[in-house]
Enzyme design. Structure first.
Site, PDB file in Angstrom:
ATOM      1  N   ARG A 130       0.237 -12.594  10.190  1.00  0.00           N
ATOM      2  CA  ARG A 130       0.676 -13.857   9.539  1.00  0.00           C
ATOM      3  C   ARG A 130       0.522 -15.315  10.250  1.00  0.00           C
ATOM      4  NH1 ARG A 130       6.394 -12.130   7.380  1.00  0.00           N
ATOM      5  NH2 ARG A 130       6.125 -10.452   8.784  1.00  0.00           N
TER       6      ARG A 130
ATOM      7  N   GLU B  81      -5.774   0.335  12.230  1.00  0.00           N
ATOM      8  CA  GLU B  81      -5.693   0.764  10.666  1.00  0.00           C
ATOM      9  C   GLU B  81      -6.511   1.827  10.464  1.00  0.00           C
ATOM     10  OE1 GLU B  81      -5.713  -3.631   9.393  1.00  0.00           O
ATOM     11  OE2 GLU B  81      -4.610  -2.789   7.905  1.00  0.00           O
TER      12      GLU B  81
ATOM     13  N   TRP C 295      -8.671  -9.519   8.253  1.00  0.00           N
ATOM     14  CA  TRP C 295      -9.662  -8.700   8.853  1.00  0.00           C
ATOM     15  C   TRP C 295      -8.907  -7.648   9.232  1.00  0.00           C
ATOM     16  CZ3 TRP C 295      -8.411 -13.809  10.643  1.00  0.00           C
ATOM     17  CH2 TRP C 295      -7.500 -13.992  11.432  1.00  0.00           C
TER      18      TRP C 295
ATOM     19  N   CYS D 134       3.054  -7.534   7.065  1.00  0.00           N
ATOM     20  CA  CYS D 134       1.958  -7.870   7.703  1.00  0.00           C
ATOM     21  C   CYS D 134       2.262  -8.604   9.016  1.00  0.00           C
ATOM     22  CB  CYS D 134       1.233  -8.991   6.891  1.00  0.00           C
ATOM     23  SG  CYS D 134      -0.171  -9.596   7.419  1.00  0.00           S
TER      24      CYS D 134
HETATM   25  N1  ARG Z   1      -4.238  -0.441   6.230  1.00  0.00           N
HETATM   26  C1  ARG Z   1      -5.457  -0.783   5.130  1.00  0.00           C
HETATM   27  C2  ARG Z   1      -6.722   0.028   5.463  1.00  0.00           C
HETATM   28  O1  ARG Z   1      -6.726   0.606   6.564  1.00  0.00           O
HETATM   29  C3  ARG Z   1      -5.632  -2.142   4.994  1.00  0.00           C
HETATM   30  C4  ARG Z   1      -4.465  -2.888   4.628  1.00  0.00           C
HETATM   31  C5  ARG Z   1      -4.574  -4.547   4.848  1.00  0.00           C
HETATM   32  N2  ARG Z   1      -5.042  -4.920   6.327  1.00  0.00           N
HETATM   33  C6  ARG Z   1      -5.493  -5.876   6.947  1.00  0.00           C
HETATM   34  N3  ARG Z   1      -5.948  -6.060   8.318  1.00  0.00           N
HETATM   35  N4  ARG Z   1      -5.230  -7.362   5.997  1.00  0.00           N
HETATM   36  O2  ARG Z   1      -7.533  -0.112   4.541  1.00  0.00           O
END
Ligand code: ARG
Length: 388
Positions: free
Chosen positions: A83, A256, A251, A80
């Site tokens: 953090r 991602e 968030w 992560c």
């Molecule tokens: N990468 C994942 C997604 O696209 C989420 C993982 C957790 N991500 C976060 N920002 N807490 O759905």
């Protein structure tokens, strides 16, 4: 590969019949009470916990231990990048919930709390596993995910990652629209009731329509994404106690969605579509049409979340924050376990500070683990880790 701290810990695999390891309990409690002095002296607490483990094979965390333990687990999550804000985690103690109905309404509440105004990092912690007893769990990998359907021609509508899970839900009688962004039902399993499906109400699922700051045609793609990433199938382990149902969220970082969920060839695979709309020369890789489409897709994601007033960070900002986190933890005298392959963003890696260094790979606890069985259930609703 031998990783320091990896071998000398009790196994990271979870043995559901084993009693709590008193040494791991003690290690956690000492750390926890050292880090939060207002909890008072640890010795009397240790005596109680030792006796509880001897009598029952487990022990019960106080709300304070649970709260700090969950924060430590986030702090120890080596994959992560977000953090820096570990102390701000909102911990909801849900250990008393038993029925699927109760669990479902608390999960809806979780999503609402997490999605209010800005996004708030939240974890809901349900009952601890008792040695030798069956546990409640959620099969879904996240509380909110979109279904995927493979047609006769092999093409996928929706999220290709969810094709197996979607089929499993349909097998249970779930009827869906067959669109690109159908929110999957929650599959909640309890020892007494087996698995039951629940449809999330609209108020629990905040979504953002994706538009682009300059390309008006972007709206025609009909893209959207959910505001809250809430991982629901990782086991939280604190001081030797396992919490198989402890969904948590932060968030989103834009990449991602823009560089993985929308871009991966085995997800929404949108780069060819975006490149064509942009009129790029896709006949040769060396035109870097993929890279150019990727940047615009990611601009669209960041722009849309900002427009919608939903908190999201970009990979440059989050990278700087992580370096701040490393400095702060060093000052606090704590190691920061980190996995380079996950910390470095999936685009423009070398433009971010986190790219240009190495990290310690440690298995520190408390921690979150993804069990084989959880992977399998989220993939296609089966329990066999090596199934199809
Ligand atoms: N990468 C994942 C997604 O696209 C989420 C993982 C957790 N991500 C976060 N920002 N807490 O759905």
């Amino acid at each position: 590969m031998i990783v320091p701290g990896y071998r000398d810990h009790p196994t990271e695999r979870w043995d559901p019949v084993a009693p709590v390891d008193p040494a791991e309990a003690e290690d956690f409690l000492r750390r926890c009470y050292l880090e939060s002095p207002r909890l008072g002296p640890v010795e009397p607490r240790l005596a109680i916990v030792r006796a509880q483990i001897a009598a029952t094979g487990s022990y019960v965390h106080t709300t304070e231990e649970l709260t700090h333990g969950a924060k430590m687990a986030w702090r120890n999550s080596s994959r992560c990048i977000g953090r820096l804000y570990w102390k701000s985690l909102t911990v909801l103690d849900r250990r008393r919930a038993r029925t699927a109905d109760e669990i479902f309404s608390l999960l809806v509440h979780h999503l609402q709390v997490a999605g209010e105004n800005q996004i708030r990092p939240v974890i809901s912690i349900f009952a601890a596993a008792q040695p030798g007893q069956r546990v409640a769990r959620v099969w879904n990998e996240q509380l909110v995910r979109y279904a995927g359907y493979r047609g006769e021609d092999g093409r996928v509508v929706g999220d290709a990652r969810q094709v197996g899970f979607t089929e499993a839900m349909r097998g249970f009688g779930w009827r869906s629209k067959g669109d690109h962004f159908d929110v999957l039902p929650l599959a909640i399993e309890t020892p007494a009731e087996g698995v039951r499906l629940y449809e999330l109400p609209e108020r629990a699922v905040r979504e953002v329509p994706i538009t682009h700051p300059e390309f008006a045609w972007f709206t025609e793609l009909g893209l959207r994404w959910h505001a809250v990433p809430a991982i629901s199938n990782m086991r939280l382990t604190i001081g030797g106690v396992h919490y198989p149902l402890a969904p948590f969220n932060g968030w989103y970082m834009g990449t991602e969605i823009g560089a993985r969920n929308f871009a991966d060839a085995d997800r929404y695979d949108l780069l060819p579509t975006v490149a064509n709309r942009m009129g790029l020369d896709t006949s040769r890789e060396s035109t870097l049409w993929r890279d150019r489409a990727l940047v615009e897709l990611n601009r669209a994601v960041l722009f849309s979340f900002e427009q919608a007033g939903v908190k999201m960070s970009d990979h440059h900002t989050e990278s700087q924050r992580f370096l701040t986190h490393l400095r702060r933890e060093e000052e606090a005298g704590r190691p920061v376990p980190a996995d380079w392959t996950w910390i470095v963003p999936p685009m423009s890696g070398s433009l971010t500070g986190v790219f240009h260094r190495y990290y310690e790979e440690l298995d520190l606890r408390p921690a979150f683990y993804l069990d084989d069985e959880a992977i399998s259930l989220a993939r296609d609703g089966t329990r066999c880790p090596f199934g199809h």
